[in-house]
Design a protein around this motif. Structure first.
Motif, PDB file in Angstrom:
ATOM      1  N   UNK A  81       0.840  -1.190   0.000  1.00 25.97           N
ATOM      2  CA  UNK A  81       0.000   0.000   0.000  1.00 25.97           C
ATOM      3  C   UNK A  81       0.881   1.248   0.000  1.00 25.97           C
ATOM      4  N   UNK A  82       0.381   2.355  -0.528  1.00 28.59           N
ATOM      5  CA  UNK A  82       1.240   3.545  -0.673  1.00 28.59           C
ATOM      6  C   UNK A  82       1.521   4.306   0.612  1.00 28.59           C
ATOM      7  N   UNK A  83       0.786   4.007   1.695  1.00 27.54           N
ATOM      8  CA  UNK A  83       0.991   4.789   2.915  1.00 27.54           C
ATOM      9  C   UNK A  83       0.488   4.026   4.130  1.00 27.54           C
ATOM     10  N   UNK A  84       0.942   4.466   5.295  1.00 25.00           N
ATOM     11  CA  UNK A  84       0.455   3.909   6.556  1.00 25.00           C
ATOM     12  C   UNK A  84      -1.032   4.211   6.735  1.00 25.00           C
ATOM     13  N   UNK A  85      -1.456   5.337   6.227  1.00 26.06           N
ATOM     14  CA  UNK A  85      -2.874   5.702   6.284  1.00 26.06           C
ATOM     15  C   UNK A  85      -3.728   4.649   5.579  1.00 26.06           C
ATOM     16  N   UNK A  86      -3.292   4.214   4.397  1.00 28.84           N
ATOM     17  CA  UNK A  86      -4.048   3.198   3.660  1.00 28.84           C
ATOM     18  C   UNK A  86      -4.044   1.864   4.401  1.00 28.84           C
ATOM     19  N   UNK A  91      -6.964  -2.182   7.659  1.00 28.88           N
ATOM     20  CA  UNK A  91      -7.142  -2.940   8.902  1.00 28.88           C
ATOM     21  C   UNK A  91      -8.534  -2.680   9.483  1.00 28.88           C
ATOM     22  N   UNK A  92      -8.986  -1.429   9.452  1.00 27.87           N
ATOM     23  CA  UNK A  92     -10.319  -1.104   9.940  1.00 27.87           C
ATOM     24  C   UNK A  92     -11.387  -1.821   9.115  1.00 27.87           C
ATOM     25  N   UNK A  93     -11.183  -1.909   7.813  1.00 32.32           N
ATOM     26  CA  UNK A  93     -12.104  -2.636   6.924  1.00 32.32           C
ATOM     27  C   UNK A  93     -12.192  -4.103   7.320  1.00 32.32           C
ATOM     28  N   UNK A  94     -11.043  -4.741   7.567  1.00 28.77           N
ATOM     29  CA  UNK A  94     -11.054  -6.154   7.962  1.00 28.77           C
ATOM     30  C   UNK A  94     -11.786  -6.335   9.288  1.00 28.77           C
ATOM     31  N   UNK A  95     -11.598  -5.397  10.202  1.00 29.83           N
ATOM     32  CA  UNK A  95     -12.285  -5.471  11.494  1.00 29.83           C
ATOM     33  C   UNK A  95     -13.800  -5.381  11.305  1.00 29.83           C
ATOM     34  N   UNK A  96     -14.228  -4.480  10.436  1.00 26.21           N
ATOM     35  CA  UNK A  96     -15.662  -4.330  10.186  1.00 26.21           C
ATOM     36  C   UNK A  96     -16.252  -5.561   9.504  1.00 26.21           C
ATOM     37  N   UNK A  97     -15.420  -6.261   8.713  1.00 23.73           N
ATOM     38  CA  UNK A  97     -15.855  -7.495   8.052  1.00 23.73           C
ATOM     39  C   UNK A  97     -15.733  -8.701   8.979  1.00 23.73           C
ATOM     40  N   UNK A  98     -15.194  -8.497  10.179  1.00 22.72           N
ATOM     41  CA  UNK A  98     -14.935  -9.574  11.140  1.00 22.72           C
ATOM     42  C   UNK A  98     -14.079 -10.667  10.508  1.00 22.72           C
ATOM     43  N   UNK A  99     -13.117 -10.219   9.696  1.00 24.48           N
ATOM     44  CA  UNK A  99     -12.233 -11.161   9.009  1.00 24.48           C
ATOM     45  C   UNK A  99     -11.032 -11.486   9.896  1.00 24.48           C
ATOM     46  N   UNK A 100     -10.720 -12.761  10.010  1.00 27.51           N
ATOM     47  CA  UNK A 100      -9.655 -13.219  10.895  1.00 27.51           C
ATOM     48  C   UNK A 100      -8.309 -13.227  10.180  1.00 27.51           C
ATOM     49  N   UNK A 145      10.981  -7.949  14.289  1.00 25.57           N
ATOM     50  CA  UNK A 145       9.708  -8.674  14.278  1.00 25.57           C
ATOM     51  C   UNK A 145       8.919  -8.297  15.530  1.00 25.57           C
ATOM     52  N   UNK A 146       8.615  -6.999  15.639  1.00 26.20           N
ATOM     53  CA  UNK A 146       7.933  -6.473  16.801  1.00 26.20           C
ATOM     54  C   UNK A 146       6.415  -6.551  16.636  1.00 26.20           C
ATOM     55  N   UNK A 147       5.715  -6.381  17.728  1.00 20.86           N
ATOM     56  CA  UNK A 147       4.254  -6.370  17.683  1.00 20.86           C
ATOM     57  C   UNK A 147       3.773  -5.125  16.938  1.00 20.86           C
ATOM     58  N   UNK A 148       2.745  -5.285  16.147  1.00 22.00           N
ATOM     59  CA  UNK A 148       2.158  -4.157  15.432  1.00 22.00           C
ATOM     60  C   UNK A 148       1.196  -3.422  16.365  1.00 22.00           C
ATOM     61  N   UNK A 149       1.317  -2.107  16.411  1.00 24.28           N
ATOM     62  CA  UNK A 149       0.410  -1.279  17.205  1.00 24.28           C
ATOM     63  C   UNK A 149      -0.830  -0.991  16.354  1.00 24.28           C
ATOM     64  N   UNK A 150      -1.821  -1.871  16.463  1.00 21.80           N
ATOM     65  CA  UNK A 150      -3.015  -1.761  15.620  1.00 21.80           C
ATOM     66  C   UNK A 150      -3.724  -0.421  15.808  1.00 21.80           C
ATOM     67  N   UNK A 151      -3.883  -0.004  17.048  1.00 20.65           N
ATOM     68  CA  UNK A 151      -4.622   1.227  17.315  1.00 20.65           C
ATOM     69  C   UNK A 151      -3.934   2.437  16.683  1.00 20.65           C
ATOM     70  N   UNK A 152      -2.612   2.449  16.766  1.00 18.37           N
ATOM     71  CA  UNK A 152      -1.863   3.572  16.199  1.00 18.37           C
ATOM     72  C   UNK A 152      -1.980   3.594  14.683  1.00 18.37           C
ATOM     73  N   UNK A 153      -1.878   2.413  14.056  1.00 12.79           N
ATOM     74  CA  UNK A 153      -1.969   2.350  12.594  1.00 12.79           C
ATOM     75  C   UNK A 153      -3.382   2.699  12.126  1.00 12.79           C
TER      76      UNK A 153
END
Length: 280
Positions: A81-86, A91-100, A145-153
């Motif tokens: 993807x072209x940016x962290x924003x995208x 990630x928000x889209x996957x959460x809304x789709x309840x995709x694992x 190989x650190x944990x991804x900060x989902x909330x920040x992204x």
């Protein structure tokens, strides 16, 4: 497009996968991943992000078999993807789709999430961190190989509605299961002209041109000497490497032949069974 994925660099641009159920996969790659259909027949579909350039093709052979485990072939393909924003919006889209998803990581050089399509073909979706912050030592890049900060992204997405992949989305890299590390390094470096940029002990190698963190990853995690999958099993059909000009492509084809590999119509097959098209 990323500067690491255009002239004068050599990079991966497109891949083709075999799937068991074309309709099921079309729905997945549109609704979950966000591709647009570029071309469609009864047995094959090409997907795009910008409406012009194909990134992924899926095909359903008549005698298709399920994905074989513990073989060479695709580990994952990586959508850049072209940016962290995208990435946050995705990630928000996957959460809304309840995709694992299967995993996520902050590699310092990139931030990524990992999942699979309905047939078990591995997928990474990621965005790069600024290349000015990448750390190099003795010609090798340092990845974490650190944990991804989902909330920040996700916060980077600023609550904007996801409407599919950005037109600037490209195939960032491909990661392969192989059978032998020494032959792999010889093939991709002396043959195709890549440089090793990451070494993980004696079990994984990552290659690039132009000081990218990697255009191709390889590993022996399915076992040293892992067998090739059957030709009609789910998985990778081939992928395309783009060279900066015709002169380079001709020289690379000659280099590959000198190493003892066949090249026919600028298509070659590495001994692990990974078929590669040499493009310009």
């Amino acid at each position: 497009m990323s500067g690491f994925h255009q002239k004068p660099n050599t990079y991966v641009s497109e891949l083709t996968l075999k799937v068991q159920d074309l309709k099921r996969s079309i729905d997945f790659y549109q609704s979950i991943v966000g591709f647009q259909v570029l071309e469609e027949t009864s047995t094959k579909v090409r997907f795009t992000a910008d409406g012009t350039r194909a990134i992924l093709t899926i095909e359903q052979p008549e005698d298709i078999l399920p994905k074989q485990e513990r073989t060479t072939g695709l580990y994952h393909f990586a959508i850049l993807l072209p940016s962290r924003k995208e990435l946050g919006k995705f990630i928000q889209h996957l959460a809304q789709m309840a995709f694992q998803i299967q995993g996520a990581a902050n590699h310092e050089i990139s931030e990524a999430i990992y999942f699979a399509d309905p047939d078990g073909n591995g997928i990474e979706v990621y965005s790069d961190t600024p290349s000015s912050t990448w750390r190099w030592q003795n010609g090798l890049i340092e990845a974490e190989n650190k944990s991804l900060d989902f909330m920040e992204v996700v916060a980077e997405g600023k609550g904007e509605t996801w409407t599919g992949l950005s037109p600037e989305t490209i195939l960032g890299h491909i990661h392969l299961h192989v059978a032998d590390m020494d032959k792999t390094e010889e093939f991709y470096c002396r043959g195709l002209g890549f440089e090793v940029v990451i070494r993980m002990a004696n079990h994984a190698l990552f290659f690039s041109t132009g000081n990218y963190h990697h255009h191709i990853g390889t590993n022996i995690w399915n076992g040293l000497g892992a067998p090739k999958p059957l030709d009609n099993s789910v998985g990778l059909t081939h992928f395309t490497i783009i060279f900066p000009d015709e002169e380079t492509r001709i020289q690379v084809a000659a280099n590959i032949q000198k190493l003892g590999y066949e090249v026919t119509n600028f298509t070659t097959t590495y001994p692990s069974g990974n078929k590669i098209e040499l493009g310009v």
